[in-house]
Each structure stands twice: as structure tokens, then as C-alpha cells.
Design an enzyme around this catalytic site. Structure first.
Site, PDB file in Angstrom:
ATOM      1  N   GLU A  62       0.703  -1.476  -0.161  1.00 16.54           N
ATOM      2  CA  GLU A  62       0.085  -0.030  -0.255  1.00 16.54           C
ATOM      3  C   GLU A  62       1.298   1.528   0.012  1.00 16.54           C
ATOM      4  O   GLU A  62       2.112   1.584   0.991  1.00 16.54           O
ATOM      5  CB  GLU A  62      -1.440   0.381   1.841  1.00 16.54           C
ATOM      6  CG  GLU A  62      -1.669  -1.196   1.416  1.00 16.54           C
ATOM      7  CD  GLU A  62      -2.501  -1.140  -0.106  1.00 16.54           C
ATOM      8  OE1 GLU A  62      -3.357  -0.089  -0.505  1.00 16.54           O
ATOM      9  OE2 GLU A  62      -3.301  -2.329  -0.064  1.00 16.54           O
TER      10      GLU A  62
ATOM     11  N   ARG B 144     -17.008  -1.568   6.451  1.00 18.32           N
ATOM     12  CA  ARG B 144     -18.386  -2.630   5.673  1.00 18.32           C
ATOM     13  C   ARG B 144     -18.975  -3.329   6.771  1.00 18.32           C
ATOM     14  O   ARG B 144     -20.537  -3.620   6.998  1.00 18.32           O
ATOM     15  CB  ARG B 144     -17.952  -3.473   4.891  1.00 18.32           C
ATOM     16  CG  ARG B 144     -18.630  -4.413   3.771  1.00 18.32           C
ATOM     17  CD  ARG B 144     -17.975  -4.844   2.469  1.00 18.32           C
ATOM     18  NE  ARG B 144     -16.580  -5.338   2.722  1.00 18.32           N
ATOM     19  CZ  ARG B 144     -17.010  -6.879   3.425  1.00 18.32           C
ATOM     20  NH1 ARG B 144     -18.340  -7.627   3.862  1.00 18.32           N
ATOM     21  NH2 ARG B 144     -16.442  -7.631   3.813  1.00 18.32           N
TER      22      ARG B 144
ATOM     23  N   CYS C  18      -7.259  -2.593   8.445  1.00 18.78           N
ATOM     24  CA  CYS C  18      -6.051  -2.258   7.387  1.00 18.78           C
ATOM     25  C   CYS C  18      -5.945  -0.829   7.304  1.00 18.78           C
ATOM     26  O   CYS C  18      -4.749  -0.694   7.529  1.00 18.78           O
ATOM     27  CB  CYS C  18      -6.245  -3.775   6.560  1.00 18.78           C
ATOM     28  SG  CYS C  18      -6.600  -4.894   6.450  1.00 18.78           S
TER      29      CYS C  18
ATOM     30  N   HIS D 196      -1.017  -6.005   1.881  1.00 12.98           N
ATOM     31  CA  HIS D 196      -2.344  -6.505   1.635  1.00 12.98           C
ATOM     32  C   HIS D 196      -2.263  -7.972   1.256  1.00 12.98           C
ATOM     33  O   HIS D 196      -1.408  -8.443   0.345  1.00 12.98           O
ATOM     34  CB  HIS D 196      -3.196  -5.889   1.192  1.00 12.98           C
ATOM     35  CG  HIS D 196      -4.127  -4.967   1.884  1.00 12.98           C
ATOM     36  ND1 HIS D 196      -4.473  -4.107   1.601  1.00 12.98           N
ATOM     37  CD2 HIS D 196      -5.208  -5.675   2.896  1.00 12.98           C
ATOM     38  CE1 HIS D 196      -5.423  -3.681   2.852  1.00 12.98           C
ATOM     39  NE2 HIS D 196      -6.059  -4.417   3.337  1.00 12.98           N
TER      40      HIS D 196
END
Length: 214
Positions: free
Chosen positions: A78, A88, A141, A165
Site C-alpha cells: 500500500e 463494511r 487495515c 495486503h
């Protein structure tokens, strides 16, 4: 040199989290450098508090956090974390924020100060698919990437940090769509090792194009 590498506990109803399963496989030293392996809770705020305490305790030169992004096909290092929590699903303690800032006194976003493109290249040279990612999502994350860089900006200016990730492990895909990408945990561990070795022994960034159109 010392590197702190973290994975996450299982979340979202999964029985394992391959980020931690892979981190557990790492050796205690790499090319003579110390590797500290720790698991973070998949919980907003608490994960950052645990990370801060680990940095205080172990005083690493580098922090490299790893988390699962089901659906991704390779290891994605990232580039940036954003100051936003938008879950979510609820975290492991039932907290599900909606459009909340991570830090009221933080910047809109922080870039990793690791050589992200060069780390991706090091993973590829180890024979493992990897790419740069420009979105870490809005779940825990991203929270831990942003918090890592916030802590570096505010409290630990001599540390370098970032996040990667990883895909689902094959055993997680049994109950999912047949098209769900997976990667074996030992291969993930080798990718993390390749990234860590580059971070510990080099640190130079590459001037190459790794941009995306979407």
C-alpha cells in the site's frame, strides 16, 4: 536493525487470518537483523493502541503491517492510508463506524515512507506476484496503515512504516466463489520475507511506473 511485522487475528467469520499465519512462519532474524512478529486485534482504535505499545516496547527501525484483502490476486503493497473509518462490517468488538475520521488532528492522508515500488520489485524477484496499491480500503487495515504513519509523523520520526495486503488462503476459498483468488500461506510468508529483507538491507526506491488507470 529491527523490524516489527504484524498480522491480524481472524475477522468476518473466518477461522484463520492468513496475514498472521504467514507472519508466524517468518524467522526471528533476517541477514542478522531482528524480526519481531506480533498479532493485532481486528478492532478499530484498539489495534492502534496495541501497535503504539509494541513500538514503545520493541523500538523497531521499521514497522511493516500485513492484512487480508479477500478478492485480491497478489501481494499488494500500500502507498497511502486515508483518515477515514467506514466499516463494511463491524469489527471484532461490534464497532461499525460510518464516515468517521481516524484522527481529528491528523492529515487527510499519509503516504508510506517505505520504498513501496522497490519492495514490490523485491517480492517479484522472489517469484511471487505483487503490485502497488493506492487504496487500502476503509476498514481496520487502512486504519492501521494510517495510524502507523500518524504515529511516525507525530511521535516516532526516525521510524519507517508501511502496509501490505494479501489474498485469501486456499482453505478459505472452499466456501466461496470458485473464481476467488488465493495464495498459499507459505508463499505469502516468502513474499513478506522478501519485502522485509529489502526494507532492512536497502531502502532505495525505484523510479518506475506502477500507476493504475482505476
Amino acid at each position: 536493525m529491527k523490524i516489527l511485522i504484524t498480522g491480524f487475528e481472524p475477522f468476518g467469520g473466518e477461522s484463520i487470518n492468513p496475514s498472521w499465519e504467514a507472519v508466524k512462519l517468518l524467522p526471528e532474524t533476517l541477514d542478522g537483523h531482528e524480526v519481531v512478529r506480533k498479532m493485532l486485534p481486528c478492532v478499530f482504535v484498539k489495534a492502534g493502541d496495541v501497535l503504539d505499545a509494541l513500538i514503545e516496547e520493541h523500538k523497531p527501525d521499521f514497522v511493516f503491517c500485513v492484512g487480508q484483502a479477500g478478492g485480491r490476486a497478489n501481494l499488494t503493497v500500500e502507498k497511502v492510508g486515508i483518515n477515514l473509518m467506514d466499516g463494511r462490517i463491524a469489527d471484532n468488538e461490534g464497532f461499525q463506524p460510518v464516515d468517521e475520521p481516524i484522527k481529528a488532528d491528523g492529515e487527510t492522508a499519509y503516504f508510506s515512507n517505505l520504498p513501496v515500488k522497490a519492495v514490490v520489485n523485491a517480492i517479484r524477484e522472489a517469484g511471487i506476484p505483487a503490485s502497488v496499491s493506492y487504496t487500502a480500503g476503509t476498514y481496520v487495515c487502512n486504519y492501521i496503515l494510517y495510524t502507523t504513519m500518524y504515529l511516525i509523523n507525530k511521535k516516532y520520526p526516525n521510524i519507517k512504516g508501511g502496509f501490505m495486503h494479501i489474498p485469501f488462503a486456499p482453505e478459505q476459498a472452499v466456501t466461496k466463489s470458485p473464481s476467488t483468488p488465493t495464495m498459499p500461506i507459505p508463499m505469502i510468508a516468502e513474499g513478506i520475507k522478501a519485502a522485509a529483507k529489502y526494507i532492512l538491507t536497502n531502502g532505495e526506491e525505484l523510479k518506475v511506473n506502477e500507476g493504475t488507470e482505476h
